[in-house]
Motif scaffolding. Structure first.
Motif, PDB file in Angstrom:
ATOM      1  N   GLU A  92      -5.362  -6.358  -1.757  1.00 45.30           N
ATOM      2  CA  GLU A  92      -3.987  -6.500  -2.228  1.00 45.30           C
ATOM      3  C   GLU A  92      -3.870  -6.107  -3.697  1.00 45.30           C
ATOM      4  O   GLU A  92      -2.921  -5.426  -4.099  1.00 45.30           O
ATOM      5  CB  GLU A  92      -3.487  -7.927  -2.021  1.00 45.30           C
ATOM      6  N   VAL A 135     -11.586   2.690  -0.275  1.00 47.18           N
ATOM      7  CA  VAL A 135     -10.501   2.503   0.687  1.00 47.18           C
ATOM      8  C   VAL A 135     -10.985   2.794   2.099  1.00 47.18           C
ATOM      9  O   VAL A 135     -10.698   2.046   3.029  1.00 47.18           O
ATOM     10  CB  VAL A 135      -9.290   3.388   0.327  1.00 47.18           C
ATOM     11  N   CYS A 192      -2.390   0.655  -7.384  1.00 47.80           N
ATOM     12  CA  CYS A 192      -1.981   2.008  -6.976  1.00 47.80           C
ATOM     13  C   CYS A 192      -0.466   2.149  -7.078  1.00 47.80           C
ATOM     14  O   CYS A 192       0.045   3.154  -7.585  1.00 47.80           O
ATOM     15  CB  CYS A 192      -2.441   2.309  -5.555  1.00 47.80           C
ATOM     16  N   TYR A 204      -5.801  -3.967  -5.289  1.00 47.29           N
ATOM     17  CA  TYR A 204      -5.974  -2.507  -5.341  1.00 47.29           C
ATOM     18  C   TYR A 204      -4.672  -1.808  -4.958  1.00 47.29           C
ATOM     19  O   TYR A 204      -4.241  -0.857  -5.610  1.00 47.29           O
ATOM     20  CB  TYR A 204      -7.107  -2.088  -4.410  1.00 47.29           C
ATOM     21  N   GLU A 205      -4.029  -2.302  -3.915  1.00 45.50           N
ATOM     22  CA  GLU A 205      -2.768  -1.728  -3.475  1.00 45.50           C
ATOM     23  C   GLU A 205      -1.703  -1.850  -4.571  1.00 45.50           C
ATOM     24  O   GLU A 205      -0.952  -0.906  -4.846  1.00 45.50           O
ATOM     25  CB  GLU A 205      -2.293  -2.433  -2.200  1.00 45.50           C
ATOM     26  N   LYS A 206      -1.664  -2.999  -5.235  1.00 44.14           N
ATOM     27  CA  LYS A 206      -0.684  -3.211  -6.298  1.00 44.14           C
ATOM     28  C   LYS A 206      -0.953  -2.291  -7.482  1.00 44.14           C
ATOM     29  O   LYS A 206      -0.024  -1.752  -8.077  1.00 44.14           O
ATOM     30  CB  LYS A 206      -0.695  -4.671  -6.745  1.00 44.14           C
TER      31      LYS A 206
END
Length: 136
Positions: A60, A22, A66, A62-64
Motif C-alpha cells: 500500500e 512489483v 507511485c 509503494y502504491e501511494k
C-alpha cells in the motif's frame, strides 16, 4: 565493490528494481489467492492471504508513493504530467507526454478511490488535462 548512494542510482536502475519488486509481489499474491478463498479488502488486497501485515502495508505504501509521483509532477496550467523527475529533487527537464499524462489520469482516480486526495481535486485535475488535450 563500490557502494552507491541512493541518489546515485539511475532512473532506469530504480525502475528496473521497482518492477522486479512489483512482479515478485504479484506472484506472491497469485500464489496466496490460489491457496485460499480470499476475503475482499477495500483496496484489492486480501485479508486472509498468506501475506504478512507488514507486506500488505509495504504494498500500500509503494502504491501511494507511485501515485504521488503523478500528483506532484502534474502541471496546473496544462494538465500534463512530466516524464522525468530527478531523484534528488533538483529541477529536471520540463517535458511532459501523453503517456505520462495517461498514467496520471489513472493515478488520480486511484488516489481518490483510496482517499489519498479529495475526489473533487482529482476530478478537477482530470478535467484540466482533458480540456487542454481537447484544445490541441
Amino acid at each position: 565493490m563500490v557502494s552507491r548512494k541512493s541518489s546515485d542510482i539511475s532512473r532506469r536502475g530504480f525502475l528496473a528494481s521497482s518492477a522486479g519488486a512489483v512482479l515478485t509481489a504479484q506472484n506472491v499474491l497469485a500464489v496466496a489467492r490460489s491457496k485460499s478463498k480470499p476475503t475482499p479488502h477495500p483496496y484489492g488486497y486480501h485479508s486472509d492471504s498468506h501475506l504478512k501485515t507488514e507486506d500488505l502495508k509495504f504494498l500500500e505504501d509503494y502504491e501511494k508513493r507511485c501515485f504521488r509521483y503523478f500528483w506532484e509532477q502534474w502541471n496546473e496550467r496544462t494538465g500534463l504530467v512530466l516524464d522525468r523527475a530527478r531523484i534528488d529533487g533538483a529541477p529536471s527537464i520540463h517535458i511532459g507526454s501523453i503517456a505520462a499524462t495517461g498514467f496520471g489520469l489513472t493515478a488520480f482516480c486511484i488516489g481518490a478511490e483510496h482517499g489519498w486526495v479529495p475526489r473533487d481535486q482529482a476530478r478537477n485535475r482530470v478535467l484540466t488535462s482533458l480540456r487542454f488535450l481537447q484544445r490541441r
